[in-house]
Design a protein around this motif. Structure first.
Motif, PDB file in Angstrom:
ATOM      1  N   ALA A   5       0.834  -1.195   0.000  1.00  0.00           N
ATOM      2  CA  ALA A   5       0.000   0.000   0.000  1.00  0.00           C
ATOM      3  C   ALA A   5       0.871   1.249   0.000  1.00  0.00           C
ATOM      4  O   ALA A   5       1.830   1.351   0.777  1.00  0.00           O
ATOM      5  N   ILE A   6       0.512   2.180  -0.891  1.00  0.00           N
ATOM      6  CA  ILE A   6       1.219   3.466  -0.940  1.00  0.00           C
ATOM      7  C   ILE A   6       0.217   4.602  -1.083  1.00  0.00           C
ATOM      8  O   ILE A   6      -0.952   4.391  -1.413  1.00  0.00           O
ATOM      9  N   THR A   7       0.696   5.801  -0.887  1.00  0.00           N
ATOM     10  CA  THR A   7      -0.091   7.011  -1.096  1.00  0.00           C
ATOM     11  C   THR A   7       0.863   8.175  -1.320  1.00  0.00           C
ATOM     12  O   THR A   7       2.059   8.096  -1.005  1.00  0.00           O
ATOM     13  N   ALA A  30      -2.159  -1.404  -3.634  1.00  0.00           N
ATOM     14  CA  ALA A  30      -3.232  -0.451  -3.342  1.00  0.00           C
ATOM     15  C   ALA A  30      -2.637   0.952  -3.298  1.00  0.00           C
ATOM     16  O   ALA A  30      -1.659   1.188  -2.582  1.00  0.00           O
ATOM     17  N   VAL A  31      -3.227   1.867  -4.070  1.00  0.00           N
ATOM     18  CA  VAL A  31      -2.728   3.243  -4.141  1.00  0.00           C
ATOM     19  C   VAL A  31      -3.832   4.178  -3.656  1.00  0.00           C
ATOM     20  O   VAL A  31      -4.893   4.282  -4.283  1.00  0.00           O
ATOM     21  N   ALA A  32      -3.561   4.888  -2.555  1.00  0.00           N
ATOM     22  CA  ALA A  32      -4.580   5.726  -1.919  1.00  0.00           C
ATOM     23  C   ALA A  32      -4.506   7.186  -2.355  1.00  0.00           C
ATOM     24  O   ALA A  32      -4.806   8.089  -1.582  1.00  0.00           O
ATOM     25  N   PHE A  60      -6.879   1.516  -7.044  1.00  0.00           N
ATOM     26  CA  PHE A  60      -6.508   2.873  -6.627  1.00  0.00           C
ATOM     27  C   PHE A  60      -7.736   3.757  -6.508  1.00  0.00           C
ATOM     28  O   PHE A  60      -8.815   3.452  -7.022  1.00  0.00           O
ATOM     29  N   VAL A  61      -7.542   4.863  -5.787  1.00  0.00           N
ATOM     30  CA  VAL A  61      -8.476   5.984  -5.846  1.00  0.00           C
ATOM     31  C   VAL A  61      -7.658   7.234  -6.157  1.00  0.00           C
ATOM     32  O   VAL A  61      -6.485   7.318  -5.785  1.00  0.00           O
ATOM     33  N   ALA A 195       3.563   0.633   3.035  1.00  0.00           N
ATOM     34  CA  ALA A 195       3.095  -0.313   4.051  1.00  0.00           C
ATOM     35  C   ALA A 195       2.884  -1.678   3.419  1.00  0.00           C
ATOM     36  O   ALA A 195       2.546  -1.778   2.235  1.00  0.00           O
ATOM     37  N   ILE A 196       3.082  -2.705   4.211  1.00  0.00           N
ATOM     38  CA  ILE A 196       2.721  -4.072   3.834  1.00  0.00           C
ATOM     39  C   ILE A 196       1.573  -4.499   4.740  1.00  0.00           C
ATOM     40  O   ILE A 196       1.673  -4.400   5.967  1.00  0.00           O
TER      41      ILE A 196
END
Length: 210
Positions: A5-7, A30-32, A60-61, A195-196
């Motif tokens: 997960a990244i953003t 997952a991309v926030a 993603f969003v 994050a994992i």
């Protein structure tokens, strides 16, 4: 399921180098949101095209800095205002941010956010939200005040997802718990943070840096 997960990439091309390499070891990326800086359409398209070209399954969003564009790319799905069943887990998403003083490209007032969240199913396992939920460690500004989304918090309290992945507040890199929901703000990928997250029984997450 174990995913990355990244953003908050904010147009830093160097993120793609480590992200593509890391992502190959996970079921999902997952991309926030906030891949771009002030709605750079070219970077937005190129970012997701390179991820797609590397065969990385991605949900993603868009963030408040991102353009609102359709992407017809293999293995890339925009969850803004929608949901998807993937490997037995139901993912939902809301992009943009609550209103800011900066008039960024994609902001939502609370009524708009409540309406979008009302479209999601009553069962969501993982919510991807650019805005962190209000009143948590993940939305605390440099000044110490909470600047997150009240509609997102309300949704969490009602639907009780297993995990929420958020971003937006760069300085609030942290994990928190709201009821039984694990909330993760990985911190800005522009600074090498990610994050994992594992969902196999009780969810867990690790905050890491390249």
């Amino acid at each position: 399921m174990k995913f990355l997960a990244i953003t908050d990439v904010h147009g830093r091309t160097q993120v793609l180098k480590w992200l593509i390499e890391l992502s190959k070891d996970f079921d999902l990326l997952a991309v926030a949101g906030d891949v771009t800086e002030w709605g750079d359409e070219k970077f937005f398209r190129n970012f997701y095209k390179l991820i797609s070209d590397n065969n990385i399954r991605t949900l993603f969003v868009p963030g408040n800095h991102d353009p609102i564009l359709e992407l017809n790319l293999p293995k890339i799905s925009n969850l803004h205002g929608g949901s998807m069943n993937l490997n037995g887990l139901i993912f939902g998403g809301i992009g943009g941010s609550n209103l800011t003083p900066f008039n960024t490209p994609f902001e939502l007032d609370d009524d708009q956010a409540y309406e979008l969240l009302s479209r999601l199913p009553n069962q969501i396992d993982v919510l991807i939200s650019h805005s962190s939920p209000y009143g948590t460690k993940c939305d605390r500004s440099y000044k110490g005040n909470h600047i997150g989304s009240k509609p997102v918090r309300s949704f969490i309290e009602k639907v009780k997802p297993k995990v929420v992945i958020s971003g937006h507040v760069h300085e609030a890199r942290s994990m928190d718990v709201l009821g039984d929901t694990l909330i993760v703000n990985p911190g800005p990928a522009m600074n090498g943070f990610y994050a994992i997250i594992s969902i196999n029984g009780k969810p867990r997450a690790d905050l890491l840096q390249v």
